[in-house]
Design a protein around this motif. Structure first.
Motif: not given
Length: 258
Positions: A139-143, A155-156, A168-171, A190-199
């Motif tokens: 599985a590819r968690p959203l990061v 991120g850079l 993973g997948r970059d948010a 934007q971060v809330i809307a992206a709903r990342p699985d990992v921060i």
């Protein structure tokens, strides 16, 4: 350049320091950035002559360097002052994994260690490929990777690539190509809307406070916050575009996504 290969090198960022040590060419280094911590013995062995955006120009000149190595536009004023003083300066500007590997190969060639640099780069390439192949099946968690907190900076380029290699997948993948920090600012919405699985967070030399991230208004609903997956990655292993990011930095991402 006074000599070739240069016998007296000043490194104003940490990734060139680590690369020269890995190539067995550390005796050429006569001065380093105060942020250089890899390998640990560098802090005992080499005089510190700079921060990141500031440097002690007289101290550098007193070392009589054959070459000074800098990084990015943020050190442009330092580079200009040294050039005006008659010093040879090489400014790297790598922002992705390909650029990191090119820097290693180029620096190796400059110091007469091209074969060792090529072997080192190939080892990294093989390791990255093997990890990517292994991670690709799951599985590819959203990061969401946070480089700074106020304002929030995403991120850079190389970090985004490493997240992908780790499975993973970059948010915010579109922002990873932006070189300037001001072009990678994200909003809380934007971060809330992206709903990342990992921060993942690395606040550029400042200790990350996961509890402060979790307490941001509206963030309780984000899966990463809800599940307690807010993880700090130490700056020296992820924010320098060099060997550390490809080794310990990637390992830290893998551990966070496991």
């Amino acid at each position: 350049m006074k000599a070739f290969p240069p016998g007296r090198i000043v490194c104003l960022t940490e990734e060139t320091v680590e690369t020269l040590y890995l190539l067995g060419e550390e005796d050429r280094i006569v001065g380093v950035s105060g942020y250089a911590v890899r390998p640990a013995r560098v802090r005992r062995e080499k005089p510190r002559v700079s921060a990141f955006t500031s440097a002690d120009i007289p101290k550098i000149l007193a070392l009589e360097p054959d070459l000074v190595l800098t990084f990015s536009d943020l050190q442009a004023d330092i580079a200009a002052a040294l050039i005006r003083a008659g010093v040879a300066v090489m400014a790297y500007n790598q922002r992705d994994i390909a650029g990191i590997l090119a820097m290693i190969r180029h620096l190796g060639a400059i110091v007469g260690a091209a074969a060792r640099a090529e072997a080192l780069a190939q080892r990294y390439e093989a390791r990255l490929a093997a990890i990517a192949a292994q991670a690709g099946a799951g599985a590819r968690p959203l990061v969401y990777f946070e480089e700074w907190d106020e304002p929030m900076i995403a991120g850079l380029g190389w970090v985004s690539e490493l997240i992908g290699i780790a499975g993973g997948r970059d948010a915010f993948p579109a922002l990873a190509a932006q070189k300037a920090a001001r072009d990678r600012i994200v909003t809380s919405a934007q971060v809330i809307a992206a709903r990342p699985d990992v921060i993942l967070a690395s606040w550029c030399g400042k200790k990350v406070r996961p509890e402060k991230i979790a307490a941001r208004p509206g963030w309780a609903a984000i899966p990463a916050v809800r599940d307690g997956r807010i993880i700090e990655i130490k700056s020296p292993v992820i924010l320098q575009p060099g060997p550390a990011a490809l080794t310990d930095g990637l390992d830290a991402i893998l551990a966070a996504l496991a």
